[in-house]
Design a protein around this motif. Structure first.
Motif, PDB file in Angstrom:
ATOM      1  N   ARG A 654       0.838  -1.204   0.000  1.00  0.00           N
ATOM      2  CA  ARG A 654       0.000   0.000   0.000  1.00  0.00           C
ATOM      3  C   ARG A 654       0.871   1.251   0.000  1.00  0.00           C
ATOM      4  NH1 ARG A 654      -3.013  -2.882   3.841  1.00  0.00           N
ATOM      5  NH2 ARG A 654      -2.168  -1.608   5.535  1.00  0.00           N
ATOM      6  N   THR A 655       1.951   1.234   0.788  1.00  0.00           N
ATOM      7  CA  THR A 655       2.859   2.382   0.820  1.00  0.00           C
ATOM      8  C   THR A 655       3.474   2.627  -0.545  1.00  0.00           C
ATOM      9  OG1 THR A 655       3.387   1.870   3.116  1.00  0.00           O
ATOM     10  CG2 THR A 655       4.893   3.339   1.958  1.00  0.00           C
ATOM     11  N   TYR A 656       3.886   1.541  -1.181  1.00  0.00           N
ATOM     12  CA  TYR A 656       4.499   1.653  -2.509  1.00  0.00           C
ATOM     13  C   TYR A 656       3.522   2.250  -3.506  1.00  0.00           C
ATOM     14  CZ  TYR A 656       5.601  -0.052  -7.161  1.00  0.00           C
ATOM     15  OH  TYR A 656       5.807  -0.152  -8.494  1.00  0.00           O
ATOM     16  N   LYS A 657       2.261   1.783  -3.499  1.00  0.00           N
ATOM     17  CA  LYS A 657       1.284   2.292  -4.464  1.00  0.00           C
ATOM     18  C   LYS A 657       1.014   3.768  -4.230  1.00  0.00           C
ATOM     19  CE  LYS A 657      -1.021  -2.091  -5.473  1.00  0.00           C
ATOM     20  NZ  LYS A 657      -2.251  -2.903  -5.342  1.00  0.00           N
ATOM     21  N   ARG A 658       1.015   4.178  -2.962  1.00  0.00           N
ATOM     22  CA  ARG A 658       0.796   5.591  -2.678  1.00  0.00           C
ATOM     23  C   ARG A 658       1.972   6.410  -3.222  1.00  0.00           C
ATOM     24  NH1 ARG A 658       0.191   5.129   2.302  1.00  0.00           N
ATOM     25  NH2 ARG A 658       2.146   5.907   3.136  1.00  0.00           N
ATOM     26  N   HIS A 659       3.178   5.895  -3.061  1.00  0.00           N
ATOM     27  CA  HIS A 659       4.357   6.573  -3.612  1.00  0.00           C
ATOM     28  C   HIS A 659       4.261   6.684  -5.126  1.00  0.00           C
ATOM     29  CE1 HIS A 659       6.359   6.995   0.069  1.00  0.00           C
ATOM     30  NE2 HIS A 659       6.796   5.742   0.208  1.00  0.00           N
ATOM     31  N   LYS A 660       3.840   5.605  -5.766  1.00  0.00           N
ATOM     32  CA  LYS A 660       3.818   5.560  -7.222  1.00  0.00           C
ATOM     33  C   LYS A 660       2.906   6.626  -7.805  1.00  0.00           C
ATOM     34  CE  LYS A 660       3.363   2.249 -11.010  1.00  0.00           C
ATOM     35  NZ  LYS A 660       3.003   0.879 -11.379  1.00  0.00           N
ATOM     36  N   LYS A 661       1.826   6.908  -7.114  1.00  0.00           N
ATOM     37  CA  LYS A 661       0.866   7.900  -7.604  1.00  0.00           C
ATOM     38  C   LYS A 661       1.384   9.324  -7.417  1.00  0.00           C
ATOM     39  CE  LYS A 661      -3.217   5.024  -6.641  1.00  0.00           C
ATOM     40  NZ  LYS A 661      -4.409   4.862  -5.802  1.00  0.00           N
ATOM     41  N   SER A 662       2.339   9.502  -6.522  1.00  0.00           N
ATOM     42  CA  SER A 662       2.740  10.869  -6.167  1.00  0.00           C
ATOM     43  C   SER A 662       3.895  11.414  -7.005  1.00  0.00           C
ATOM     44  CB  SER A 662       3.134  10.909  -4.681  1.00  0.00           C
ATOM     45  OG  SER A 662       4.278  10.102  -4.478  1.00  0.00           O
ATOM     46  N   HIS A 663       4.380  10.636  -8.000  1.00  0.00           N
ATOM     47  CA  HIS A 663       5.481  11.079  -8.857  1.00  0.00           C
ATOM     48  C   HIS A 663       6.674  11.528  -8.007  1.00  0.00           C
ATOM     49  CE1 HIS A 663       2.989  10.755 -12.399  1.00  0.00           C
ATOM     50  NE2 HIS A 663       2.074  11.498 -11.825  1.00  0.00           N
ATOM     51  N   LEU A 664       7.405  10.577  -7.551  1.00  0.00           N
ATOM     52  CA  LEU A 664       8.472  10.842  -6.588  1.00  0.00           C
ATOM     53  C   LEU A 664       9.592  11.702  -7.167  1.00  0.00           C
ATOM     54  CD1 LEU A 664       8.871   7.316  -4.987  1.00  0.00           C
ATOM     55  CD2 LEU A 664       7.491   9.218  -4.191  1.00  0.00           C
ATOM     56  N   SER A 665      10.118  12.566  -6.320  1.00  0.00           N
ATOM     57  CA  SER A 665      11.328  13.305  -6.669  1.00  0.00           C
ATOM     58  C   SER A 665      12.529  12.434  -6.323  1.00  0.00           C
ATOM     59  CB  SER A 665      11.393  14.612  -5.875  1.00  0.00           C
ATOM     60  OG  SER A 665      11.571  14.333  -4.496  1.00  0.00           O
ATOM     61  N   VAL A 666      13.711  12.853  -6.761  1.00  0.00           N
ATOM     62  CA  VAL A 666      14.922  12.114  -6.435  1.00  0.00           C
ATOM     63  C   VAL A 666      15.091  12.022  -4.923  1.00  0.00           C
ATOM     64  CG1 VAL A 666      17.446  12.155  -6.580  1.00  0.00           C
ATOM     65  CG2 VAL A 666      16.075  12.721  -8.582  1.00  0.00           C
TER      66      VAL A 666
END
Length: 730
Positions: A654-666
């Motif tokens: 679930r944490t990973y999917k939330r990250h994926k949607k947020s367009h992570l910065s470096v």
């Protein structure tokens, strides 16, 4: 000790520094000695251009006795023994106030020659745990293995005790008594950790040194606010194991480091909070951490000069010793082992202010002092543009660093160093083995020591031999700039380590060459600044640093792969200033690096179900000026690809999917493994090693939720390699 060469370039040579330092004769001298001293042509004397009213800095606090490697190891070990006895509530073991015991040397030939001798607990311990069968490792930072044998075998090994007796010049019976009385129970505890001593350490983002307990007693002299600005002080109540702040009633604080732990997160877990002292494993085993504390007072230059005057009176009592006498006094302070005398000095190191008039002491067009006017202004602007102005040197003709098209603080932008009497810079190499230039604007001389590349392997081996356990706990110790050993130590000569000296005075440059260890100290107040630069023959050193850094888990400052891509792009566009031979060297280096990575990527794609290409919109254009994604394990830059690896735990997904949607910065990519212990960013090499070493007892596919990310388009790289290859063939 032999001094490094002093060179006197002509005006024309001085205006073309990259070409000058690339000269085969200069290169030979630099490689042989590690450093050279450069005296500018007559008439070159740039004015100190600093905003005296607004320039301030916070110096580091240095306890000179703790910087010596052996002194620090002995003090660490005493603390660890005390913590072990406190943890076991062993009242039969008195708390040690000295890292040694004293014995009567009974082996003396005549009773009148008997003498009392100090025997250091750490010296005995370190000899017992050494694995003298050192592997023939090609890495320059190879580490000795620790050898914890069964206690019964250790006690019965008469040849071991005879060897130890001869080395320490103490009767074997005395050594055995010391071992049994002080060390044996602690040794048994370490042996119980299955020889993997470092695995017992807790992963602490903000570690605390075992030696910090004594810092409240330091006498820092007038106007000191020591303590409140310590790098080790953080408001962090989270459990060091699970990183959560819940269950305050089931949280216990270590009575040595004050770090919090849930009692059920410990190994083995505790049923309740114990009465009396409780010490965490890190403080018993020792993590080897040591760092400088920052003074909280913001000094102006006049204030610091006043401090330096008082410091000179305190340490020298109005004497004016020679450089040689100061050198002898400095090393006697650093290496002495009285342990009841503390010498504290302050050093304004790595100052990187960002406002005009505070970045550099060289003239710049962004800041013109009020006393510069009229005819002086023309000369001032000439200094602004001179290639040996350290704001310009990294960007000079034929330098490689401009190809990054961004500033790298401390490398392409100078850092300032404000010294006081006996303030020191410890043994280290420059980041990624680049060259460096250090210029002294004003003040008392700076004493330098260099170990050229030819002596690096022997130097590493010597330090590992002197402190085998410390380099297991702190593999990047020599990158931390907190460790000294005197170049006059007898071990240097025994080990055959070449070492040279330099005395730097105002208006003189010290140039360090790739892979040169250097250290030194200041003989009083002075104002220096330094910057890094590269030339064509540095290229193999830059690639070698990648391999070396992986072995010590040190992060690179810049990406060599990006550098090669930029070089070849400019060559392809006919905008590269270097010759075809250099372009061919870059081309060959890129192909070797890329083909190795490509093979790993293909192997991972056969295992991992998803591959995603990161784009600028996906977060690589980072506003926080973090340009590279680092492997959570080895800290190498993931130049072409990485794998987001996590367990099958649903919360992790679930944490990973939330990250994926947020367009992570470096920056967010680099924070992933600290945000969730179930997630990690792994370089392709570490990921394949992790899959290979996985003990999959449940039979499920451990990689089913992992995803491969490409940081660059493989098609674009393939196309560039093809185009450059065709052009080179012509």
């Amino acid at each position: 000790m032999e001094e490094i060469p002093t060179l006197y370039p002509t005006e024309q040579e001085f205006r073309n520094p990259i070409d000058y330092f690339s000269n085969p004769h200069i290169k030979r001298l630099g490689v042989r000695y590690g450093m050279i001293k450069v005296i500018p042509p007559e008439g070159f004397r740039p004015p100190l251009s600093i905003d005296m009213e607004n320039f301030t800095f916070q110096p580091r606090i240095q306890n000179l006795e703790n910087l010596d490697l052996i002194n620090r190891c002995r003090l660490f070990f005493m603390k660890q023994l005390n913590n072990f006895n406190r943890s076991n509530k062993d009242s039969s073991k008195p708390m040690l106030d000295k890292p040694y015991t004293i014995v009567d040397n009974l082996d003396s030939a005549h009773p009148s020659e008997r003498l009392l001798k100090k025997v250091y607990f750490y010296d005995v311990f370190s000899e017992l745990i050494k694995d003298n069968e050192v592997s023939t490792d090609t890495l320059p930072f190879c580490r000795r293995k620790l050898k914890f044998r069964d206690i019964s075998q250790l006690r019965c090994d008469s040849s071991l005790w005879k060897t130890l007796s001869k080395k320490l010049n103490i009767p074997a019976c005395s050594l055995k008594r010391i071992f049994e009385e002080y060390i044996a129970s602690y040794y048994i505890f370490l042996h119980s950790l299955n020889k993997n001593v470092h695995t017992a350490l807790h992963n602490d983002q903000y570690p605390k040194s075992l030696l910090s307990d004594d810092e409240d007693d330091f006498d820092l002299g007038p106007d000191s606010d020591f303590g409140s600005g310590s790098e080790e002080e953080y408001d962090d109540d989270a459990c060091l194991v699970c990183h959560k702040t819940n269950d305050a009633k089931k949280t216990i604080l270590c009575d040595s480091c004050d770090k919090p732990f849930h009692i059920y997160c410990l190994t083995p877990p505790l049923e309740c909070v114990p009465a009396g002292d409780w010490i965490c494993n890190t403080c018993i085993v020792g993590n080897g951490y040591y760092g400088f504390t920052q003074d909280t007072h913001d000094y102006t230059l006049p204030e610091f000069q006043k401090y330096c005057t008082q410091q000179n009176l305190r340490l020298l009592s109005a004497r004016k010793p020679s450089i040689n006498e100061l050198e002898e006094l400095f090393w006697s302070i650093v290496t002495k082992n009285h342990y009841n005398e503390i010498t504290i000095v302050k050093y304004g190191a790595d100052i990187h202010n960002e406002l005009p008039g505070q970045i550099t002491g060289f003239p710049t067009r962004e800041f013109i002092p009020n006393n510069i006017n009229g005819d002086e202004l023309k000369d001032y602007f000439e200094y602004c543009d001179h290639p040996m102005n350290l704001t310009n040197l990294p960007l000079a003709h034929n330098s490689l660093l401009p190809l990054f098209e961004r500033n790298i603080s401390g490398m392409t932008t100078p850092w300032i160093y404000i010294g006081s009497l006996f303030s020191t810079f410890c043994w280290h190499m420059e980041d990624q083995y680049t060259l460096s230039a250090n210029y002294q604007h004003q003040g008392e001389p700076k004493v330098w020591y260099s170990i050229p590349e030819s002596g690096c392997a022997k130097f590493n081996e010597l330090l590992n031999d002197l402190s085998p356990d410390l380099f297991i706990k702190q593999p990047d110790l020599l990158h931390q700039l907190v460790t000294l050993i005197s170049p006059y130590d007898s071990n240097f000569k025994k080990s055959g380590i070449p070492v040279y000296k330099a005395i730097q005075k105002p208006n003189e440059y010290i140039i360090t060459f790739p892979k040169c260890y250097h250290a030194g100290f200041n003989t009083g107040y002075n104002f220096n600044e330094a910057v890094n630069f590269t030339i064509d023959f540095w290229l193999p050193y830059g690639f070698g640093a990648i391999t070396d850094y992986k072995s010590t888990q040190k992060a690179c400052v810049f990406d060599m792969f990006d550098l090669m891509i930029n070089v070849l792009n400019k060559y392809n566009e006919d905008t590269l200033f270097f010759n075809d031979a250099f372009a061919r060297q870059c081309y060959s280096s890129l192909i070797v690096f890329y083909n190795t990575e490509l093979k790993r990527i293909r192997k991972i794609q056969a295992i991992v179900p998803r591959t995603t290409l990161l784009t600028v919109d996906g977060g690589l254009n980072d506003e926080d000026e973090e340009y590279d994604i680092f492997c959570s394990r080895c800290k190498t830059i993931c130049s072409v690809a990485f794998v987001l690896h996590h367990s099958s735990d649903s919360k992790s997904i679930r944490t990973y999917k939330r990250h994926k949607k947020s367009h992570l910065s470096v920056k967010q990519w680099n924070e992933i493994s600290t945000m969730n212990s179930k997630l990690s960013v792994l370089c392709t090499q570490d990921y394949l090693n992790a899959i290979q070493n996985l003990n999959n007892v449940h039979g499920e596919e451990p990689f089913i939720n992992d995803e491969l990310y490409l940081t660059k388009s493989l098609k674009d790289i393939d196309l560039l390699i093809k185009q450059v290859g065709v052009k080179l063939d012509r």
